[in-house]
Design an enzyme around this catalytic site. Structure first.
Site, PDB file in Angstrom:
ATOM      1  N   CYS A  76       0.823  -1.224   0.000  1.00  0.00           N
ATOM      2  CA  CYS A  76       0.000   0.000   0.000  1.00  0.00           C
ATOM      3  C   CYS A  76       0.849   1.263   0.000  1.00  0.00           C
ATOM      4  CB  CYS A  76      -0.949   0.004   1.184  1.00  0.00           C
ATOM      5  SG  CYS A  76      -0.143   0.197   2.807  1.00  0.00           S
ATOM      6  N   TRP A 436      -7.561  43.732   2.004  1.00  0.00           N
ATOM      7  CA  TRP A 436      -8.085  42.787   1.008  1.00  0.00           C
ATOM      8  C   TRP A 436      -6.954  42.102   0.263  1.00  0.00           C
ATOM      9  CZ3 TRP A 436      -7.858  40.927  -3.753  1.00  0.00           C
ATOM     10  CH2 TRP A 436      -8.910  40.114  -4.196  1.00  0.00           C
ATOM     11  N   TYR A 440      -5.898  38.213   0.338  1.00  0.00           N
ATOM     12  CA  TYR A 440      -5.958  37.482  -0.926  1.00  0.00           C
ATOM     13  C   TYR A 440      -4.615  36.804  -1.209  1.00  0.00           C
ATOM     14  CZ  TYR A 440      -6.655  36.493  -5.893  1.00  0.00           C
ATOM     15  OH  TYR A 440      -6.751  35.855  -7.108  1.00  0.00           O
ATOM     16  N   ASP A 456     -14.181  42.352   0.848  1.00  0.00           N
ATOM     17  CA  ASP A 456     -14.608  41.907  -0.478  1.00  0.00           C
ATOM     18  C   ASP A 456     -16.117  42.142  -0.655  1.00  0.00           C
ATOM     19  OD1 ASP A 456     -13.633  40.075  -2.876  1.00  0.00           O
ATOM     20  OD2 ASP A 456     -15.652  39.442  -2.308  1.00  0.00           O
TER      21      ASP A 456
END
Length: 529
Positions: A76, A436, A440, A456
């Site tokens: 595995c 912002w 981001y 936003d």
């Protein structure tokens, strides 16, 4: 009969949950724990196809299993399991330390240096690791290196010397000794195993599996990246993502696509990077495609909000779409302020063509996608660049140059040990960067799960969803209950506001009602500001 878990497994899911997940081979638990078989002294993933053993114990981390004397299963292959994203996400001490270990922080520096970078003492850091993971930091570092070497030995034709370098060993002798001590075989003996079938790739191109925990919406991820693909640097179609990578002294390319036959993995084709950069490339892509997220855990936390619950249920498999390079994301975020996605992409393409290093002719002839021509510019190339030539306003050009200089001076960076608060504070100190943009960048460059651009306008309208609009302060108050996964709420709300739902993985049965409620997760679509 199975035995109760040992003390180091205290942070495992409930014992019966582990039992059910192991016996049903539930892929949603892959990487969340490992099963160690007492009779064979081998540890496995929950999805191992081998017949279920009767006498087992469970470990939260592969390193804890190896520290207890177990060897990884050759069938595995524990090296393919996704990481437990709950440890590596956010600003907790262990999370930041684990990300630094992933970046090789213990390869050349002592534990004391790692502890200092995350702001705790060496003894306290060791204690936190033993309590929460079951093994000290150096054990995590050693297992990480050896499992990556095991994957390279199994899947690629790289010479063993290059495998040793790729895994962070300074010499072949040290690598051979560490591998033999841990796995009771020499590296060359592993290559003789039937499981060590090299993956098909063209000449000088490596192919590797990048595992993830389902559900995963690759179509949504590619859709997001395609809408922002930078001409000349990236190419995205319905099935794959391709880009050129640096440095300019040794450029190369990579391509990411779905693994065939529905396996829960992405296929990485890689050409050009030096062996010492292979692990860095893999780690960047795991972040970029958000491969270590646990969708169920995120959904359990976010679905308490009535606005998010139907979105999560509708779009399982949605992840945070990050970017390849932090500086590139930051520059593109600035270029995208107050313009459309298409306009931002046009400006970024001009910037890359004008100031990015061109690819050598030999590499151009080997590229797997059309139109790739140059690398994205470095901070050095933009620090004093005349950006008026590509159509930038004076203010926007000044901000790009200021960011480039701040990167070179170390005033801003993408260092893993930084908290979200520290990161945002440093970026908003630069001219032209507000909250912002800083959030981001944290969302797209760091893949930070709690980044939240409250200013936003789309989010402010999307949360009430009745035509009204929340203030940034009210939105922050509403989102406080979404911590530490606010970034995933952002992606869900953006997607819901801008696009229709897309196909997702087929529904999977839940492991147990006690630990998995609504099986959900995010998908992505957001225009640049």
């Amino acid at each position: 009969m199975t035995q109760p878990p040992p003390p180091q497994a205290a942070n495992l899911p409930d014992w019966q949950v582990c039992e059910q997940a192991r016996k049903s081979r539930d892929p949603r638990f892959d990487g969340l724990f490992f099963t160690a078989v007492l009779s064979t002294r081998i540890y496995c993933r929950p999805v191992c196809p081998a017949p279920s053993a009767k006498r087992v114990e469970y470990f939260r981390h592969a390193a804890a299993a190896e520290a207890a004397g177990y060897r990884p299963c050759l069938r595995c292959r524990p090296e393919l399991a996704p990481d437990d994203g709950s440890w590596r996400r956010g600003d907790a001490t262990v999370a930041r330390a684990l990300k630094l270990i992933d970046e090789g922080a213990l390869a050349e520096q002592p534990l004391a240096a790692l502890a200092e970078r995350v702001g705790v003492g060496e003894r306290q850091l060791r204690r936190l690791f033993v309590e929460r993971i079951g093994v000290a930091p150096i054990g995590v570092h050693g297992t990480r290196r050896l499992l990556f070497a095991k994957q390279l030995l199994t899947e690629t034709p790289l010479p063993i010397t290059e495998v040793a370098l790729a895994a962070g060993f300074g010499s072949l002798r040290r690598f051979n000794a560490a591998f033999r001590d841990a796995y009771r075989m020499a590296p060359r003996d592993l290559r003789r195993q039937p499981s060590a079938a090299k993956l098909a790739g063209s000449e000088n191109t490596l192919v590797l599996r990048l595992g993830y925990r389902p559900p995963y919406d690759l179509a949504a991820m590619l859709d997001f990246l395609r809408g922002r693909a930078l001409p000349g640097v990236e190419h995205v179609d319905a099935d794959s993502y391709t880009r050129v990578i640096g440095p300019a002294s040794q450029p190369g390319w990579l391509r990411v696509s779905a693994w065939p036959q529905g396996e829960h993995a992405l296929k990485l084709e890689l050409h050009g990077p030096a062996p010492t950069r292979l692990l860095e490339v893999v780690q960047r892509l795991r972040r970029m495609f958000d491969l270590d997220a646990d969708p169920d855990a995120i959904a359990d936390a976010l679905s308490v909000d009535a606005r998010l619950q139907p979105l999560l249920a509708k779009r399982p498999g949605l992840r945070l779409p990050s970017g390849w390079d932090g500086f590139e994301i930051a520059v593109r975020a600035i270029l995208g302020q107050q313009v459309s996605v298409a306009a931002a992409r046009t400006l970024a393409a001009r910037l890359a063509q004008r100031f990015g290093a061109p690819l050598p002719p030999q590499l151009l002839s080997e590229l797997p996608a059309p139109g790739l021509e140059h690398l994205f510019p470095t901070p050095e190339a933009l620090a004093d660049a005349d950006l008026a030539t590509i159509g930038l306003t004076r203010a926007r050009a000044d901000t790009v140059r200021a960011v480039a200089r701040a990167m070179l001076e170390g005033r801003v960076d993408f260092r893993t040990e930084r908290t979200l608060e520290d990161f945002v504070e440093r970026w908003v100190a630069l001219p032209g960067i507000g909250p912002w943009t800083a959030h981001y960048i944290a969302l797209r460059a760091l893949g930070h799960p709690d980044a939240f651009p409250a200013e936003d306008l789309v989010l402010q309208r999307a949360v009430p969803n009745d035509g009204s609009r929340l203030t940034a302060k009210a939105l922050l108050a509403r989102a406080d209950a979404w911590r530490p996964w606010r970034g995933y709420a952002v992606i869900q709300l953006w997607r819901d506001s801008m696009t229709a739902p897309s196909p997702t993985d087929a529904a999977l049965p839940r492991a147990t009602p006690a630990t998995r409620k609504a099986r959900v997760s995010p998908r992505v679509e957001r225009p640049q500001p």
